[in-house]
Design a protein around this motif. Structure first.
Motif, PDB file in Angstrom:
ATOM      1  N   SER A 182       0.835  -1.214   0.000  1.00 26.97           N
ATOM      2  CA  SER A 182       0.000   0.000   0.000  1.00 26.97           C
ATOM      3  C   SER A 182       0.861   1.251   0.000  1.00 26.97           C
ATOM      4  N   SER A 183       1.938   1.229   0.776  1.00 26.72           N
ATOM      5  CA  SER A 183       2.844   2.379   0.800  1.00 26.72           C
ATOM      6  C   SER A 183       3.481   2.598  -0.560  1.00 26.72           C
ATOM      7  N   PHE A 184       3.795   1.500  -1.229  1.00 31.22           N
ATOM      8  CA  PHE A 184       4.396   1.594  -2.566  1.00 31.22           C
ATOM      9  C   PHE A 184       3.437   2.304  -3.516  1.00 31.22           C
ATOM     10  N   VAL A 185       2.165   1.893  -3.509  1.00 32.73           N
ATOM     11  CA  VAL A 185       1.177   2.515  -4.400  1.00 32.73           C
ATOM     12  C   VAL A 185       1.042   4.003  -4.097  1.00 32.73           C
ATOM     13  N   LYS A 186       0.998   4.338  -2.835  1.00 30.28           N
ATOM     14  CA  LYS A 186       0.866   5.752  -2.461  1.00 30.28           C
ATOM     15  C   LYS A 186       2.092   6.556  -2.888  1.00 30.28           C
ATOM     16  N   CYS A 187       3.276   5.936  -2.811  1.00 31.75           N
ATOM     17  CA  CYS A 187       4.499   6.640  -3.185  1.00 31.75           C
ATOM     18  C   CYS A 187       4.531   6.979  -4.670  1.00 31.75           C
ATOM     19  N   VAL A 188       4.143   6.039  -5.499  1.00 32.72           N
ATOM     20  CA  VAL A 188       4.312   6.226  -6.938  1.00 32.72           C
ATOM     21  C   VAL A 188       3.118   6.891  -7.601  1.00 32.72           C
ATOM     22  N   SER A 189       1.972   6.963  -6.903  1.00 38.23           N
ATOM     23  CA  SER A 189       0.790   7.586  -7.493  1.00 38.23           C
ATOM     24  C   SER A 189       0.980   9.085  -7.587  1.00 38.23           C
ATOM     25  N   THR A 190       0.720   9.639  -8.768  1.00 41.23           N
ATOM     26  CA  THR A 190       0.810  11.083  -8.935  1.00 41.23           C
ATOM     27  C   THR A 190      -0.549  11.749  -8.785  1.00 41.23           C
TER      28      THR A 190
END
Length: 336
Positions: A182-190
């Motif tokens: 989940s943290s990964f998705v939040k990091c890369v989402s613009t």
């Protein structure tokens, strides 16, 4: 980007009792414009006809709205169609729609019949009796399709599925629980990730969007409760729900936690990885080792040795370190 999924227009489905209460209650409160001549029979006919018209219109309109808002299964994208058929019995669904169509058409015919009867009434009591007879017939019809209304109320739950745009690649982030998906998705989402639900998991699924200079270039989703356990631990329905993900065209990011602070050994995580590879063997893949701020050199080396010949990236999803390199590599493989 505003994306809607095919179930977003499905209305709330009332029970047969709720539908009758709404229709008959509103009809009883309906006011009518009375003629100047105070003829009791004329006034009674006007009131009873109005009640028949109002109550039948409410029921017919509500049933038409339900039938008209339900999706055509064959026109659904394979991803949504697979999920639909897992959650909803297709034959029962078609029968329910057929029964509701029959009910609304039959009520329309009854409306015409009983309005004629009211007009032919010779006294107010006879007019009222015809209207009550209409109510009785309609109540029986609605009660007979009560099971169909209850069944279709399950379709309403599909509104909580994620909204995906199949014109763009969809990146699926996999890995054991607590590795940082989940943290990964939040990091890369613009753009702000959207929260949705997925069948047979109690956790929310997160849908993020990667936006380039000219707009959206890809979507990215995590898979809590889905691709986080070995496939041999799944039941048949869970496997079907997971298999629906194969209809999403894009790439795979698989995250390992070399520190094992996620609560799962590297060997367990590797078994999860093998199951994912069996499902998505034809997809572009990038592997990331998370929690590099906590991992020792020995832990990292052990993970790399276990994983084998794949190219591996190091990252820290909490601080968003190294995550963009993983995405850029996958986008390159996808030729975006």
């Amino acid at each position: 980007m505003v994306v809607v999924q095919p179930f977003h227009n499905i209305p709330s489905i009332p029970t047969y009792k709720q539908l009758m209460d709404i229709a008959f209650g509103r009809a009883s409160r309906t006011s009518v414009k009375l003629p100047a001549v105070k003829d009791k029979l004329i006034i009674a006919k006007i009131k009873e006809i109005k009640r028949i018209e109002v109550s039948s219109s409410i029921i017919i309109d509500r049933l038409k709205n339900i039938v008209g808002s339900m999706p055509n299964i064959d026109s659904l994208h394979p991803f949504y169609r697979d999920l639909f058929c897992i959650m909803i019995d297709r034959d029962r669904y078609n029968l329910a729609l057929k029964n509701l169509s029959w009910a609304l058409n039959f009520i329309g015919r009854l409306r015409r019949k009983y309005i004629v009867e009211v007009r032919r009434a010779s006294n107010p009591s006879e007019a009222s009796q015809s209207r009550r007879a209409f109510y009785g017939r309609v109540s029986s019809i609605i009660k007979s399709v009560g099971g169909d209304l209850e069944f279709l109320s399950n379709v309403h739950k599909l509104k909580r599925l994620p909204a995906l745009d199949f014109n763009f690649p969809i990146i699926i982030v996999c890995g054991a629980p607590n590795v940082g998906k989940s943290s990964f998705v939040k990091c890369v989402s613009t753009a702000e990730p959207e929260i949705a639900e997925y069948p047979f998991t109690t956790k929310n699924i997160i849908v993020g969007h990667l936006i380039g200079p000219h707009g959206v270039i890809a979507q990215i989703i995590d898979t809590p409760g889905l691709l986080d356990r070995p496939l041999e631990e799944r039941n048949k329905i869970e496997l079907q729900a997971i298999a629906a993900l194969r209809n999403l065209h894009g790439g795979i990011v698989f995250l390992f936690d070399p520190t094992e602070t996620c609560g799962y050994t590297l060997e367990y995580q590797f078994n999860v990885f093998k199951g994912v590879m069996d499902l998505f063997k034809d997809r572009p893949l990038v592997i990331g080792l998370t929690k590099i701020d906590l991992a020792t050199k020995e832990q990292i080396d052990k993970a790399i040795s276990l994983i084998g010949s794949y190219k591996i990236y190091l990252c820290n999803t909490l601080q968003c370190i190294g995550v963009k390199d993983i995405v850029e590599e996958l986008l390159n493989q996808l030729k975006i």
